[in-house]
Write a protein that holds these residues in place. Structure first.
Motif, PDB file in Angstrom:
ATOM      1  N   LYS A   1     -25.777  76.599 -39.975  1.00 34.51           N
ATOM      2  CA  LYS A   1     -26.252  75.379 -40.643  1.00 34.51           C
ATOM      3  C   LYS A   1     -26.590  74.303 -39.618  1.00 34.51           C
ATOM      4  CE  LYS A   1     -25.399  72.052 -44.191  1.00 34.51           C
ATOM      5  NZ  LYS A   1     -25.217  72.016 -45.584  1.00 34.51           N
TER       6      LYS A   1
ATOM      7  N   ARG B   1     -13.426  63.616 -40.272  1.00 40.16           N
ATOM      8  CA  ARG B   1     -13.414  65.081 -40.261  1.00 40.16           C
ATOM      9  C   ARG B   1     -11.990  65.603 -40.084  1.00 40.16           C
ATOM     10  NH1 ARG B   1     -14.085  69.968 -37.708  1.00 40.16           N
ATOM     11  NH2 ARG B   1     -15.917  71.175 -38.292  1.00 40.16           N
TER      12      ARG B   1
ATOM     13  N   ARG C   1     -16.603  81.439 -41.858  1.00 41.76           N
ATOM     14  CA  ARG C   1     -16.890  80.020 -42.087  1.00 41.76           C
ATOM     15  C   ARG C   1     -17.472  79.383 -40.829  1.00 41.76           C
ATOM     16  NH1 ARG C   1     -18.509  75.390 -44.392  1.00 41.76           N
ATOM     17  NH2 ARG C   1     -17.282  73.618 -43.700  1.00 41.76           N
ATOM     18  N   GLU C   2     -16.884  79.679 -39.687  1.00 36.27           N
ATOM     19  CA  GLU C   2     -17.384  79.104 -38.439  1.00 36.27           C
ATOM     20  C   GLU C   2     -18.814  79.555 -38.158  1.00 36.27           C
ATOM     21  OE1 GLU C   2     -14.905  78.986 -35.026  1.00 36.27           O
ATOM     22  OE2 GLU C   2     -13.204  78.182 -36.151  1.00 36.27           O
TER      23      GLU C   2
ATOM     24  N   VAL D   1     -21.115  77.559 -40.363  1.00 32.12           N
ATOM     25  CA  VAL D   1     -21.258  76.190 -39.867  1.00 32.12           C
ATOM     26  C   VAL D   1     -22.262  76.151 -38.714  1.00 32.12           C
ATOM     27  CG1 VAL D   1     -20.081  74.288 -38.676  1.00 32.12           C
ATOM     28  CG2 VAL D   1     -18.985  75.397 -40.635  1.00 32.12           C
TER      29      VAL D   1
END
Length: 90
Positions: free
Chosen positions: A54, A24, A47-48, A51
């Protein structure tokens, strides 16, 4: 299951996690280079958030969801710290 057996399993999982975290971080290094080239900020809150959403959807056992999300929040914070360090060195 005996405690020693459980700890052996945890040790194996930790070994796998370290390898995945290192992979990562290689990707994070690539993100740093991209963001630097494009003049983008380190933090991408959208984006965070995606994430974390998800991650929450991937957790099968509800009792672990908030803990796993917290671990990912910390992981992303450490990734941002790394990005800032790399950015400051260059």
């Amino acid at each position: 299951m005996k405690l020693d057996q459980i700890r052996k399993e945890i040790d194996q999982i930790d070994q796998e996690l370290v390898a995945l975290l290192e992979r990562r971080m290689v990707c994070v290094s690539e993100v740093v280079a991209y963001k630097k080239a494009k003049g983008l900020p380190v933090l991408d809150q959208g984006r965070e958030n995606k994430v974390l959403e998800k991650v929450a959807s991937l957790v099968d056992d509800e009792q672990y969801r908030s803990t796993i999300q917290a671990q990912f929040r910390d992981l992303m914070a450490r990734s941002r710290d790394f990005q800032e360090e790399v950015k400051a060195r260059d």
